[in-house]
Design a protein around this motif. Structure first.
Motif, PDB file in Angstrom:
ATOM      1  N   PRO B  51      57.765  22.807  50.818  1.00  0.00           N
ATOM      2  CA  PRO B  51      56.502  23.554  50.701  1.00  0.00           C
ATOM      3  C   PRO B  51      56.248  24.469  51.901  1.00  0.00           C
ATOM      4  N   THR B  52      56.597  23.989  53.095  1.00  0.00           N
ATOM      5  CA  THR B  52      56.397  24.829  54.273  1.00  0.00           C
ATOM      6  C   THR B  52      57.364  26.005  54.270  1.00  0.00           C
ATOM      7  N   LEU B  53      58.592  25.750  53.876  1.00  0.00           N
ATOM      8  CA  LEU B  53      59.553  26.847  53.773  1.00  0.00           C
ATOM      9  C   LEU B  53      59.029  27.912  52.812  1.00  0.00           C
ATOM     10  N   LYS B  54      58.462  27.431  51.715  1.00  0.00           N
ATOM     11  CA  LYS B  54      57.983  28.363  50.693  1.00  0.00           C
ATOM     12  C   LYS B  54      56.752  29.127  51.167  1.00  0.00           C
ATOM     13  N   SER B  55      55.799  28.409  51.741  1.00  0.00           N
ATOM     14  CA  SER B  55      54.548  29.073  52.118  1.00  0.00           C
ATOM     15  C   SER B  55      54.737  30.046  53.279  1.00  0.00           C
ATOM     16  N   ASN B  56      55.807  29.851  54.059  1.00  0.00           N
ATOM     17  CA  ASN B  56      56.076  30.770  55.161  1.00  0.00           C
ATOM     18  C   ASN B  56      57.116  31.836  54.791  1.00  0.00           C
ATOM     19  N   GLY B  57      57.521  31.836  53.551  1.00  0.00           N
ATOM     20  CA  GLY B  57      58.500  32.839  53.131  1.00  0.00           C
ATOM     21  C   GLY B  57      59.823  32.723  53.854  1.00  0.00           C
ATOM     22  N   ILE B  58      60.230  31.493  54.128  1.00  0.00           N
ATOM     23  CA  ILE B  58      61.477  31.290  54.870  1.00  0.00           C
ATOM     24  C   ILE B  58      62.630  31.218  53.879  1.00  0.00           C
ATOM     25  N   TYR B  59      63.385  32.269  53.790  1.00  0.00           N
ATOM     26  CA  TYR B  59      64.561  32.253  52.933  1.00  0.00           C
ATOM     27  C   TYR B  59      65.802  32.724  53.664  1.00  0.00           C
ATOM     28  N   ARG B  60      65.675  32.886  54.991  1.00  0.00           N
ATOM     29  CA  ARG B  60      66.836  33.183  55.832  1.00  0.00           C
ATOM     30  C   ARG B  60      66.626  32.457  57.163  1.00  0.00           C
ATOM     31  N   PRO B  61      67.700  32.185  57.904  1.00  0.00           N
ATOM     32  CA  PRO B  61      67.536  31.420  59.143  1.00  0.00           C
ATOM     33  C   PRO B  61      66.609  32.081  60.154  1.00  0.00           C
ATOM     34  N   PRO B 106      79.752  20.759  58.400  1.00  0.00           N
ATOM     35  CA  PRO B 106      79.610  21.696  59.519  1.00  0.00           C
ATOM     36  C   PRO B 106      80.113  23.081  59.130  1.00  0.00           C
ATOM     37  N   ILE B 107      79.317  24.089  59.413  1.00  0.00           N
ATOM     38  CA  ILE B 107      79.707  25.472  59.132  1.00  0.00           C
ATOM     39  C   ILE B 107      80.363  26.019  60.394  1.00  0.00           C
ATOM     40  N   LEU B 108      81.627  26.354  60.298  1.00  0.00           N
ATOM     41  CA  LEU B 108      82.390  26.692  61.497  1.00  0.00           C
ATOM     42  C   LEU B 108      82.169  28.119  61.972  1.00  0.00           C
ATOM     43  N   ASP B 109      81.942  29.033  61.062  1.00  0.00           N
ATOM     44  CA  ASP B 109      81.923  30.437  61.449  1.00  0.00           C
ATOM     45  C   ASP B 109      80.498  30.968  61.505  1.00  0.00           C
ATOM     46  N   LYS B 110      80.137  31.527  62.638  1.00  0.00           N
ATOM     47  CA  LYS B 110      78.782  32.069  62.809  1.00  0.00           C
ATOM     48  C   LYS B 110      78.509  33.226  61.850  1.00  0.00           C
ATOM     49  N   ASN B 111      79.552  33.856  61.384  1.00  0.00           N
ATOM     50  CA  ASN B 111      79.357  34.994  60.490  1.00  0.00           C
ATOM     51  C   ASN B 111      78.737  34.605  59.151  1.00  0.00           C
ATOM     52  N   VAL B 112      78.738  33.318  58.833  1.00  0.00           N
ATOM     53  CA  VAL B 112      78.138  32.910  57.557  1.00  0.00           C
ATOM     54  C   VAL B 112      76.848  32.114  57.770  1.00  0.00           C
ATOM     55  N   TYR B 113      76.332  32.112  58.994  1.00  0.00           N
ATOM     56  CA  TYR B 113      75.071  31.408  59.241  1.00  0.00           C
ATOM     57  C   TYR B 113      73.915  32.019  58.441  1.00  0.00           C
ATOM     58  N   ASP B 114      73.968  33.334  58.292  1.00  0.00           N
ATOM     59  CA  ASP B 114      72.855  34.034  57.655  1.00  0.00           C
ATOM     60  C   ASP B 114      73.148  34.168  56.164  1.00  0.00           C
ATOM     61  N   PHE B 115      72.420  33.394  55.361  1.00  0.00           N
ATOM     62  CA  PHE B 115      72.577  33.483  53.910  1.00  0.00           C
ATOM     63  C   PHE B 115      71.237  33.160  53.266  1.00  0.00           C
ATOM     64  N   ASP B 116      71.111  33.456  51.998  1.00  0.00           N
ATOM     65  CA  ASP B 116      69.851  33.238  51.300  1.00  0.00           C
ATOM     66  C   ASP B 116      69.660  31.770  50.972  1.00  0.00           C
ATOM     67  N   TRP B 117      68.454  31.298  51.236  1.00  0.00           N
ATOM     68  CA  TRP B 117      68.183  29.868  51.211  1.00  0.00           C
ATOM     69  C   TRP B 117      67.613  29.362  49.889  1.00  0.00           C
ATOM     70  N   GLU B 118      68.000  29.867  48.821  1.00  0.00           N
ATOM     71  CA  GLU B 118      67.509  29.343  47.555  1.00  0.00           C
ATOM     72  C   GLU B 118      67.986  27.892  47.399  1.00  0.00           C
ATOM     73  N   GLY B 119      67.118  27.034  46.975  1.00  0.00           N
ATOM     74  CA  GLY B 119      67.499  25.644  46.747  1.00  0.00           C
ATOM     75  C   GLY B 119      67.626  24.814  47.999  1.00  0.00           C
ATOM     76  N   ILE B 120      67.062  25.293  49.102  1.00  0.00           N
ATOM     77  CA  ILE B 120      67.052  24.484  50.323  1.00  0.00           C
ATOM     78  C   ILE B 120      65.788  23.630  50.293  1.00  0.00           C
ATOM     79  N   ASN B 121      65.968  22.337  50.299  1.00  0.00           N
ATOM     80  CA  ASN B 121      64.829  21.418  50.207  1.00  0.00           C
ATOM     81  C   ASN B 121      64.225  21.092  51.555  1.00  0.00           C
ATOM     82  N   ARG B 122      65.021  21.155  52.598  1.00  0.00           N
ATOM     83  CA  ARG B 122      64.528  20.708  53.891  1.00  0.00           C
ATOM     84  C   ARG B 122      65.386  21.307  54.989  1.00  0.00           C
ATOM     85  N   ALA B 123      64.714  21.706  56.054  1.00  0.00           N
ATOM     86  CA  ALA B 123      65.418  22.192  57.239  1.00  0.00           C
ATOM     87  C   ALA B 123      65.001  21.315  58.406  1.00  0.00           C
ATOM     88  N   THR B 124      65.965  20.651  58.996  1.00  0.00           N
ATOM     89  CA  THR B 124      65.681  19.741  60.109  1.00  0.00           C
ATOM     90  C   THR B 124      66.437  20.220  61.332  1.00  0.00           C
TER      91      THR B 124
END
Lengths: 145, 730
Positions: B51-61, B106-124
């Motif tokens: 809900p917080t991700l959604k209400s803040n429009g967080i869809y990218r890192p 673990p995501i090894l390459d920094k080049n793929v850190y930035d992606f669209d966050w559809e279906g992300i339930n939680r960011a910790t």
């Protein structure tokens, strides 16, 4: 035809007999001292490498001087090639001479340093010569490496 | 709300497999590795739910900036950029200071850190060095994302959003049996105009797909497979020239673009034995991308850069824990390993203006005019560089948690080995003439081949103590170490080749300058790991609908990876271990969610300074680190108004960061700037319609600064954005 062949064979034999057996007339590198009598005064540079490259017939040669300066204040060193040196063989080596040869430097002919009065000799394992690079008297003495 | 976090990979794949979870009414699932609940971790933690991700429009890192205190991810460049600053650490090049985990992979390459966050339930996010459990590149912290799972039982959702710059974001999430499917597409025309081309320079089109399959039909075994594919094509690099205190519009003549295909396939197995729980997490990661950049960012034809890479990597982690969680001693032992191979093609092409200004001016300034002058007839002069970079890592780690009731003591140690090898095959080709002596051009090839390698062994310890003073108040202290991997400077090779080429030209014509073109050699392009020691004190408070957290830290960063001017007449900079710095900071989060009201405050203060740093020209010891904001602030409040069976959600936020210096000297500064955001949503039945705004204040801040060929450039904030959208629960 047989006569022509015989004459040619004779010439070939003659050439082989005249071939210089002294190996120093083939490509040889020397290391020695270059003395430049510049207008500001004479100065010596040691450990200058010079390559003597004789032609196949050993009647002419080119000399390459590596990393030479013609003035102590010169901010660069140059490789200078003197082509077309006349070679006259002697018992122990060769007499070298040429006059008014445009040397090669910096990728092409360099007429500002036209070589005049080149005289030199190869005696055993020693190479000595003197010349004027343009108006700059220069001499070299080196030993085969 | 009773919240308990299951901190195991198991918890992500199947709460049913964790005996503890079966008795808990409400479970917050994260993908962290820790053996204790989130609230018992002796680290600063930010946990952001859907809900917080959604209400803040967080869809990218980068939207997490400031919401997570101290986190600063400026939005500029292209989606490969992902520059991350945290607790005074970070850099815009090479390895990140924050590790990213998606569902425990673990995501090894920094080049793929930035992606669209559809279906992300939680960011910790765990802040501070997490090297003992997470290893490399986690010295600033780790961000763990949990995605939609088949066990979530969520209904299918279709979302659609439209805003200015023809920005469209469409997504869909479905759960079918043991499968969770998520897809999202985003398009934007771009926000900045390249006045030279009279077209937007930062359009974006991206499509992301994720398929997660889980099976826990066997009582003791859970398996899951996660496949995600991201493909995108975009412009970027909206950098405007800064001259005479004026920021000019973006205007460059060469291509600026980025194309990316990323495929990540992860497989996880959890087995609950009678005495030992075993987790296996393995992944294959493929990245194919192609970045093209006008290196001078002007309308002149100076030089361009391309970086085209194809990399493949495999990771494997085995973790063993005691099956019984209700014990005092909770040990965790693991083995981690990865291998990555990256084939990188990175030509720098000097164009006519660049040949004149960067190469010939430099070369001829060395050559006495009375000797001659060098000319190059080529319209373009390519400096081709091919790299084959292998990186491998193996680590053995152990962490013991002693749960003594009100005290929780944690001690851990990681033995981490990393090796790398780079084969380089570079060549410059040109047609030159040395005038006036030479009358014709001559072709010259200057090859440069070889290999360099490195090997590093690290010991990463951690010791922490947590004290539950009351049911509501927790205190903790931690001493931990983290490291950022070393690597190879590939970008400096074009400078090396420039200098080698000039020396080769001079040698080719038999001219030897007393002052030769000096350059670093390939052997000097390797840089070592960077280390951070962290001493942290913190507290957490949870009382009813109010929760708060605060932490104070001191970080000592050694072998700091910094860019320096290499010796010689190089125009480039290279990464090297040139400095040491320290950071002192405070971080605070407050959250109060009574009834239909919700509020959130995040604030951080950081003073990060060089203890020693000499860049080859100047000494910056004592100066503030550039790009690191002194403060980050996020204020958010929302209210849900019930209207019959419908709901009106109103959320507003203020988000800011700064002040910070743009360079090591502090000559350019960015003030603290706030941006306002808002979201108004009307929920009726299964439909939600909303209006969302970002940067409603129209704040004209800057997000990036750099120098290129003596010119200064800034990237600007994106303008005010208004979006309307809908979410439909089918």
């Amino acid at each position: 035809m047989l006569a022509i062949a015989a004459v040619l064979a004779g010439c070939d034999k003659l050439e082989k007999e005249n071939e210089e057996p002294v190996s120093v007339l083939k490509s040889t590198d020397y290391s020695g001292t270059l003395t430049v009598n510049a207008s500001s005064g004479a100065f010596d540079t040691d450990s200058i490498k010079v390559s003597f490259n004789a032609t196949e017939r050993a009647d002419s040669a080119s000399i390459i001087l590596y990393k030479v300066k013609f003035s102590p204040r010169m901010p660069v060193s140059l490789d200078v090639t003197i082509p077309g040196i006349v070679v006259k063989k002697t018992e122990k080596g060769a007499i070298l001479s040429c006059d008014s040869i445009v040397p090669l430097a910096m990728g092409g002919e360099y007429p500002n340093y036209t070589v005049k009065g080149f005289q030199g000799e190869i005696m055993d394992d020693l190479l000595t010569f003197s010349l004027n690079f343009g108006s700059t008297p220069t001499s070299y003495q080196g030993k085969a490496q | 709300m009773t919240t308990l976090v299951l901190i195991s990979v198991l918890a992500t794949v199947s709460p049913l497999c964790d005996t503890l979870s079966q008795y808990l009414p409400d479970i917050t699932v994260t993908a962290l590795k820790e053996s204790v609940a989130l609230e018992s971790i002796a680290s600063a933690v930010s946990d952001i739910s859907y809900p917080t991700l959604k209400s803040n429009g967080i869809y990218r890192p980068n939207s997490l900036s400031s919401i997570v205190p101290g986190l600063h991810i400026p939005d500029y460049g292209a989606s490969m950029t992902s520059t991350i600053y945290l607790r005074g650490m970070g850099s815009r090049m090479e390895n990140p200071v924050m590790g990213l985990y998606i569902d425990g992979i673990p995501i090894l390459d920094k080049n793929v850190y930035d992606f669209d966050w559809e279906g992300i339930n939680r960011a910790t996010m765990l802040r501070g060095p997490q090297g003992t459990l997470y290893g490399r590149n986690s010295m600033g912290g780790i961000l763990s994302l949990s995605t939609l799972s088949p066990t979530d039982g969520a209904r299918p959702v279709i979302s659609l959003e439209y805003g200015n710059a023809n920005t469209v974001r469409a997504g869909a999430s479905f759960i079918i049996g043991n499968n969770a499917l998520t897809t999202t597409y985003r398009h934007t025309d771009g926000f900045f105009i390249n006045t030279y081309k009279n077209a937007q320079c930062d359009p974006y089109d991206g499509l992301a797909l994720r398929w997660k399959w889980q099976n826990h039909s066997h009582e003791n075994t859970c398996i899951s497979n996660i496949l995600s594919v991201n493909v995108s094509e975009e412009g970027g690099f909206a950098y405007g020239l800064w001259q005479n205190d004026t920021l000019y519009p973006v205007s460059y003549n060469d291509e600026g673009s980025y194309r990316r295909l990323s495929v990540i396939e992860g497989f996880k197995l959890h087995y609950c034995g009678q005495t030992i729980k075993t987790d296996i997490v393995t992944s294959l990661q493929l990245l194919s991308d192609d970045m093209r950049m006008d290196q001078d960012y002007t309308d002149r034809s100076v030089f361009t850069l391309q970086q085209k890479q194809l990399s493949g990597a495999g990771t494997l982690e085995l973790t063993f824990r005691r099956a019984d969680d209700n014990v005092i001693w909770k040990p965790q032992t693991g083995l981690f390993s990865f291998y990555k191979r990256n084939s990188l093609y990175a030509p720098v092409v000097f164009k006519r203006d660049g040949i004149e200004t960067l190469i010939l001016n430099n070369a001829n300034s060395h050559i006495p005019a009375e000797i001659g002058q060098l000319t190059i007839s080529d319209v373009t002069m390519p400096v081709n560089s091919d790299f084959l970079i292998d990186t491998w890592n193996t680590a053995l780690f152990h962490e013991s948690v002693f749960d003594l009731g009100r005290w929780i003591i944690t001690a851990g140690l990681r033995l981490d080995y990393e090796g790398g090898n780079m084969d380089y095959d570079c060549m410059a080709r040109l047609h030159y003439r040395f005038e006036p002596v030479m009358t014709q051009d001559k072709e010259l090839d200057v090859p440069y081949l070889g290999a360099v390698s490195h090997h590093h062994l690290e010991l990463i310890p951690k010791l922490s103590a947590l004290f539950k003073a009351t049911d509501a108040v927790t205190l903790y202290t931690t001493v931990s170490k983290g490291y950022r991997s070393g690597g190879f400077n590939t970008q400096i090779f074009s400078d090396i080749l420039q200098n080698l080429t000039m020396n080769a030209v001079m040698q080719d014509i038999g001219v030897y300058l007393d002052k030769q073109f000096v350059s670093v050699s390939a052997d000097n392009t390797e840089y070592d790991p960077e280390y951070a020691w962290n001493l942290e004190l913190g507290t957490r408070l949870r009382k009813g609908t109010f929760s708060a957290g605060a932490s104070a830290y001191y970080m000592d960063v050694r072998n700091q990876q910094l860019t320096v001017f290499p010796p010689g007449m190089s125009t480039g900079r290279m990464m090297t271990n040139a400095g040491r710095s320290r950071s002192i900071g405070l971080e605070t989060e407050l959250c109060w969610n009574p009834e239909q009201f919700r509020s959130h405050i995040s604030w951080s203060w950081c003073d990060a300074r060089f203890v020693s740093y000499y860049d080859g020209n100047l000494d910056y010891s004592g100066n503030l680190l550039p790009y690191v904001p002194k403060h980050t602030l996020n204020l958010g409040a929302g209210y849900s108004l019930r209207i019959n069976n419908n709901t009106l959600d109103i959320d507003a936020s203020l988000n800011g960061a700064g002040p910070f210096n743009w360079d090591e000297t502090g000559s350019r500064q960015e003030p603290f700037r706030l941006k306002a955001g808002c979201r108004i949503a009307f929920v009726f039945g299964d439909w939600e319609i909303y209006v969302r705004g970002d940067n409603l204040t129209g704040t004209q801040g800057r997000t990036f600064y750099f120098k290129s060929v003596g010119n200064e450039f800034f990237a600007s904030c994106k303008p005010r954005m208004i979006m309307i959208g809908t979410n439909i629960n089918l």
